[in-house]
Write an enzyme that holds these catalytic residues in place. Sequence first.
Site, mmCIF file in Angstrom:
data_model
loop_
_atom_site.group_PDB
_atom_site.id
_atom_site.type_symbol
_atom_site.label_atom_id
_atom_site.label_comp_id
_atom_site.label_asym_id
_atom_site.label_seq_id
_atom_site.Cartn_x
_atom_site.Cartn_y
_atom_site.Cartn_z
ATOM 1 N N LYS A 284 28.586 -29.105 -12.074
ATOM 2 C CA LYS A 284 29.826 -29.196 -12.837
ATOM 3 C C LYS A 284 30.934 -28.438 -12.109
ATOM 4 O O LYS A 284 30.657 -27.501 -11.371
ATOM 5 C CB LYS A 284 29.635 -28.538 -14.213
ATOM 6 C CG LYS A 284 28.830 -29.355 -15.208
ATOM 7 C CD LYS A 284 28.810 -28.693 -16.573
ATOM 8 C CE LYS A 284 27.996 -29.496 -17.566
ATOM 9 N NZ LYS A 284 28.568 -30.826 -17.865
ATOM 10 N N ARG A 358 19.585 -35.716 -22.523
ATOM 11 C CA ARG A 358 18.768 -36.858 -22.930
ATOM 12 C C ARG A 358 17.373 -36.790 -22.322
ATOM 13 O O ARG A 358 16.428 -37.314 -22.896
ATOM 14 C CB ARG A 358 19.498 -38.174 -22.561
ATOM 15 C CG ARG A 358 19.771 -38.325 -21.099
ATOM 16 C CD ARG A 358 20.857 -39.358 -20.795
ATOM 17 N NE ARG A 358 22.211 -38.855 -21.008
ATOM 18 C CZ ARG A 358 23.319 -39.557 -20.806
ATOM 19 N NH1 ARG A 358 23.242 -40.820 -20.424
ATOM 20 N NH2 ARG A 358 24.494 -39.025 -21.008
HETATM 21 N N1 BES Z 1 26.275 -30.595 -22.044
HETATM 22 C C1 BES Z 1 26.963 -31.674 -21.462
HETATM 23 C C2 BES Z 1 27.911 -32.354 -22.438
HETATM 24 C C3 BES Z 1 29.174 -31.622 -22.745
HETATM 25 C C4 BES Z 1 30.201 -31.562 -21.815
HETATM 26 C C5 BES Z 1 29.364 -31.068 -23.980
HETATM 27 C C6 BES Z 1 31.374 -30.919 -22.139
HETATM 28 C C7 BES Z 1 30.543 -30.436 -24.305
HETATM 29 C C8 BES Z 1 31.536 -30.357 -23.379
HETATM 30 C C9 BES Z 1 25.977 -32.730 -20.973
HETATM 31 O O1 BES Z 1 24.767 -32.269 -20.507
HETATM 32 C C10 BES Z 1 26.628 -33.444 -19.846
HETATM 33 O O2 BES Z 1 26.861 -32.829 -18.849
HETATM 34 N N2 BES Z 1 26.914 -34.728 -20.018
HETATM 35 C C11 BES Z 1 27.561 -35.485 -19.028
HETATM 36 C C12 BES Z 1 26.902 -36.840 -18.973
HETATM 37 C C13 BES Z 1 27.359 -37.685 -17.807
HETATM 38 C C14 BES Z 1 26.872 -37.082 -16.520
HETATM 39 C C15 BES Z 1 26.814 -39.074 -18.001
HETATM 40 C C16 BES Z 1 29.029 -35.622 -19.430
HETATM 41 O O3 BES Z 1 29.320 -35.778 -20.608
HETATM 42 O O4 BES Z 1 29.870 -35.512 -18.556
HETATM 43 MN MN MN Z 2 24.879 -31.757 -18.440
#
Ligand code: BES
Ligand code: MN
Length: 503
Positions: A284, A358
């Site tokens: 990230k 997931r």
């Molecule tokens: N924990 C995150 C989702 C999230 C992001 C919650 C920002 C709250 C604020 C999750 O694990 C994630 O990183 N999801 C990705 C999925 C994508 C790679 C398909 C996302 O939402 O960017």
């Molecule tokens: Mn994530």
Amino acid sequence: MEFSIRTLAPEKATTGCLVLGVFKDGTAAGTTLTRAAQLADRAAGGALREALAQGDLAAKSGSTLLLRRLRGLAAERVLLVGLGERGEFGEKAFLEAIGAASRALKETGARHAALFIADLKVGRRPLAWNVRQAVLGVREAFYRFDQLKTQKKPPAPALTDVTLAVLGAPVTPLAQAALREAVATADGAELARTLGNLPANHCTPSHLAAEAKRIGAQYRLKVEVLERREMEKLGMGALLSVARAAHEAPKLIVLHYRGGAKQAKPVVFVGKGITFDTGGVSLKPAPEMDEMKYDMSGAGSVLGALRALAAMRAPLNAIGVIPACENMPGGAATKPGDIVRTLDGQTVEVLNTDAEGRLILCDALAYARRFDPEVVVDIATLTGACVIALGHVATGLFANDQKLADEIRAAADDAWDRVWQMPLWEDYQEQLRSNFADMANIGGRPAGSVTAACFLSRFTRKLRWAHLDIAGTAWKRGRDKGSTGRPVPLLVRFALRHAGRKG
Ligand code: BES
Ligand code: MN
Ligand code: ZN
């Protein structure tokens, strides 16, 4: 903080602070007193109206005015709270008034307060609704997270006792029960908040397991914690692929609460417990990455809900399942393109290691089947896309059973912990296609929260299942950064309504 509910007359209440409501309206004075405020005003020789006539309270919802030592009243202080326009008084204004009154009470030296705004009629809501919301609202306003500060801790507020006053009517057993439910729910929500706010170096998977054990010991719940070795033996390849690079040991935590009939099937809550989400190799960006300490909020809400249900001895069987681990990069980390085998035998191509929620949930959901659940509800900070879709107001709801979705929607409205249902149509499933495995773990940018739910749905075909995406509602950003404790109130209300439903 101790709460009670009593029939009281405002002029006679001996209390540190009387809390009274004032509506805004089109009369010459610009304000009208609620019935309780009228009674207090009369006893005080018109002192309240006088203060209002001087224009000292705008009476817009959320404004407050503190008066001290009014002659004729037994109370030491009077806190007037603006309720906004009488014709527009509804849930929002009620909650704002409770919040504003609480914040003002924090600044006074009163140890006891009598709230004469808790029994105001809010649309068609029964008194039990007001009672629950008042308790949760006061507790939310008084919540503090300062265990890791050593300096400049503000002194603890003086208030320790709150009476919800009922004017001119007996307190019903229903209202008393609502109070007990609310206090237990507030304790559960507070646990979820504190676990959320704790940073990832404190709130590790082991810490979550220890908290589960502590709750288990306190309320006599059976708690099991599966270690990496047991997960390997079971074949939880998806969960373990996320935990691979972390030095912190993964845990699969299971709590069993038995409050219902022996043969009654349990309600199973499954909570995402990523104690920190770096994204893994699909790292990230740095800004706001600290907020990924909240990626275990689903797990926290499951612990909070189970604690609440156990504390109030709710008449149902409930199980909490919490897959907990960190998502880290490193030499042993899962790499984009890696293919893993899930507990139920399906294979997944991990195209993005940041879609890890997931992966841990699919194994936890498959594991939940062994409990022969009545229903399964998972709770997860699953997608940034859900925040884009619904912002910070509504939790995203997905379900493979419309009756279950309707039950959750009704419980969410009742708890004022609201959800909005999103589609889970077959048409979206094709976005998860993979050339090399049974499915990919991402479905591209369009409808990101829907394809995440679609992924989970492939592991819940034999279950009555709902998924709550709390990415936008589990915590607040900016100046008020902090966990909200959502959706503990919804989960508790759902469990109770589900246990008490007819047919
Ligand atoms: N924990 C995150 C989702 C999230 C992001 C919650 C920002 C709250 C604020 C999750 O694990 C994630 O990183 N999801 C990705 C999925 C994508 C790679 C398909 C996302 O939402 O960017
Ligand atoms: Mn994530
Ligand atoms: Zn995550």
